[in-house]
Scaffold this motif. Structure first.
Motif, short mmCIF file in Angstrom:
data_model
loop_
_atom_site.label_atom_id
_atom_site.label_comp_id
_atom_site.label_asym_id
_atom_site.label_seq_id
_atom_site.Cartn_x
_atom_site.Cartn_y
_atom_site.Cartn_z
N PRO A 289 12.98 -0.41 -18.02
CA PRO A 289 14.25 -1.23 -17.52
C PRO A 289 15.01 -1.66 -18.51
O PRO A 289 15.20 -3.04 -18.39
N GLN A 290 15.89 -1.15 -19.32
CA GLN A 290 16.84 -1.51 -20.43
C GLN A 290 18.16 -1.11 -19.85
O GLN A 290 18.29 -0.02 -19.23
N LEU A 291 19.06 -1.87 -20.24
CA LEU A 291 20.40 -1.29 -20.03
C LEU A 291 21.40 -1.83 -20.95
O LEU A 291 21.28 -2.74 -21.69
N LEU A 292 22.56 -1.27 -20.75
CA LEU A 292 23.83 -1.43 -21.49
C LEU A 292 24.95 -1.46 -20.76
O LEU A 292 25.12 -0.35 -20.14
N ALA A 293 25.91 -2.54 -20.86
CA ALA A 293 27.00 -2.65 -19.98
C ALA A 293 28.18 -3.42 -20.68
O ALA A 293 28.04 -3.84 -21.86
N VAL A 301 26.92 -6.38 -22.96
CA VAL A 301 25.74 -6.87 -22.76
C VAL A 301 24.67 -5.99 -22.77
O VAL A 301 24.57 -4.68 -22.14
N VAL A 302 23.54 -6.34 -23.49
CA VAL A 302 22.58 -5.32 -23.83
C VAL A 302 21.18 -6.04 -23.02
O VAL A 302 20.83 -7.08 -23.25
N GLY A 303 20.45 -5.49 -22.18
CA GLY A 303 19.40 -5.91 -21.36
C GLY A 303 18.20 -5.23 -21.72
O GLY A 303 17.96 -4.16 -21.91
N LEU A 304 17.22 -6.22 -22.34
CA LEU A 304 15.90 -5.84 -22.85
C LEU A 304 14.75 -6.19 -21.87
O LEU A 304 14.95 -7.30 -21.19
N PRO A 305 13.76 -5.39 -21.79
CA PRO A 305 12.67 -5.91 -21.00
C PRO A 305 11.93 -7.40 -21.50
O PRO A 305 12.27 -7.47 -22.73
#
Length: 402
Positions: A289-293, A301-305
């Motif tokens: 569940p990682q993401l980049l937007a 925005v980088v989302g890390l677990p």
């Protein structure tokens, strides 16, 4: 400072993007930050924004490669007409047959000299020096033999290290065109986190607050600040993202809050902000569940677990390539090394496992559950084990910063 993207809008995100594709996409989507010139003393660790060329031949004049005697044509003995030292100038005119000049390494070779005879091969008696006749051009570094004027010496996108700084100085450069380190703001989420001492039952010591700033530095970025954000009330993350100052940051990293649980707010925040999605989950284990937007103002925005080892995997999957893209560096080529030991694949997902590398093969070191950093702390690299990997075959290695 956040820079509005000028590149075309990124493609629509794909859930469960293959690991290698996610890495490539994170690198390709940003436009590089603007170039600026900085003095050599401030350029170490930054990225070269343009090709480094030498404006003059290197070396710029014929120099002696040895201490000894610059000798004119013909066999000895040679009559010594004077001395020329490094940094000095020979004013005695061209050397002719039977003439020599005592010379130091690095000194400008007098016109007419056919070679330099090393000091240890000579015997001197008064004004005469004796020794074997050297081959024409022996121990003389010709002007431009290292690089002619205008030759490219380092490409745009090169990381500026000590040797490149020395090379630039040798070319006569006082400044270099660079791309500065992307500035990264870190938001660590989680009501369960404590930030000092031993955690009480139900609490967990924050590992990512200490881990991320030096890792961002090693990957070519600069951390502006670290904020700890509560999960509750709902909307606390959005309030932090929109009210905390960017402080010139180009990227916000959010740890935790990337899944779809009751306290996971990042996806809702991005949807409400009309963000452009680049990567929405990666087919890897751990770190799915990682993401980049990208927000409408160009901010990334980088989302890390929230689990520390999973977050480390996500940093190397999305954040490291994003930072490379922002600085104009190429995506790092990963060495492919044979793996040995007890390794299991994951159907449909790339497994990232910490390994020790002895130069010939790599083997797992263990200790790599999603919340446990033991293996990563001891490893030389992370091996990316594809779903179709077979024992003994090579796999890409992400080398870990020391």
């Amino acid at each position: 400072m956040t820079v509005l993207a000028t590149a075309p809008a990124p493609p629509a995100p794909c859930r469960d993007l293959p690991w290698e594709s996610a890495r490539e996409r994170a690198h390709a989507v940003p436009s590089p930050l603007p170039a600026r010139h900085v003095p050599l003393a401030r350029a170490a660790g930054l990225t070269l924004a343009d090709v480094l060329r030498t404006p003059q031949p290197m070396p710029g004049f014929e120099t002696a490669a040895m201490d000894g005697y610059a000798v004119g044509p013909g066999a000895g003995p040679w009559r010594v007409r004077g001395v020329v030292r490094a940094g000095g100038a020979w004013t005695g005119g061209p050397l002719t047959v039977g003439e020599a000049a005592e010379i130091s390494t690095g000194a400008h070779v007098p016109a007419g000299a056919h070679a330099v005879l090393p000091l240890e091969h000579t015997a001197r008696a008064g004004a005469l020096v004796h020794g074997p006749a050297p081959a024409d051009g022996k121990h003389i570094r010709r002007a431009g033999e290292d690089a002619p004027a205008g030759a490219p010496l380092a490409p745009a996108g090169a990381r500026i290290g000590p040797a490149l700084l020395g090379l630039a100085a040798a070319c006569g450069r006082d400044t270099l065109p660079v791309r500065l380190r992307p500035r990264v703001r870190i938001l660590v989420t989680g009501d369960e986190l404590t930030h000092s001492g031993r955690p009480s039952p139900g609490q967990v010591r924050d590992a990512l607050g200490p881990l991320l700033p030096p890792l961002v530095q090693a990957l070519g970025g600069e951390t502006t600040d670290v904020h700890h954000i509560a999960d509750r009330p709902t909307g606390s993350l959005a309030a932090a993202v929109h009210t905390l100052p960017y402080d010139g940051a180009d990227v916000t990293v959010v740890t935790g809050s990337t899944s779809v649980g009751a306290t996971d707010q990042l996806r809702m925040l991005l949807a409400d902000a009309d963000a452009r999605w680049v990567v929405d989950a990666v087919a890897c284990r751990p770190g799915h569940p990682q993401l980049l937007a990208q927000l409408p103002d160009g901010h990334w925005v980088v989302g890390l677990p929230g689990n520390p080892y999973a977050a480390l995997v996500a940093v190397h999957t999305l954040l490291a390539p994003l930072l490379a893209g922002l600085t104009g560096r190429p995506l790092s080529a990963l060495p492919r090394i044979p793996l040995t030991g007890d390794i299991h694949t994951a159907p449909g997902r790339t497994r990232l496992i910490p390994v020790a590398w002895d130069g010939a093969a790599a083997r797992p070191v263990g200790g790599h559950r999603p919340a446990f950093l033991h293996g990563a702390a001891l490893a030389d690299a992370l091996a990316a084990v594809a779903p179709d990997w077979r024992p003994g075959r090579p796999a890409p290695l992400i080398l870990l910063a020391g």
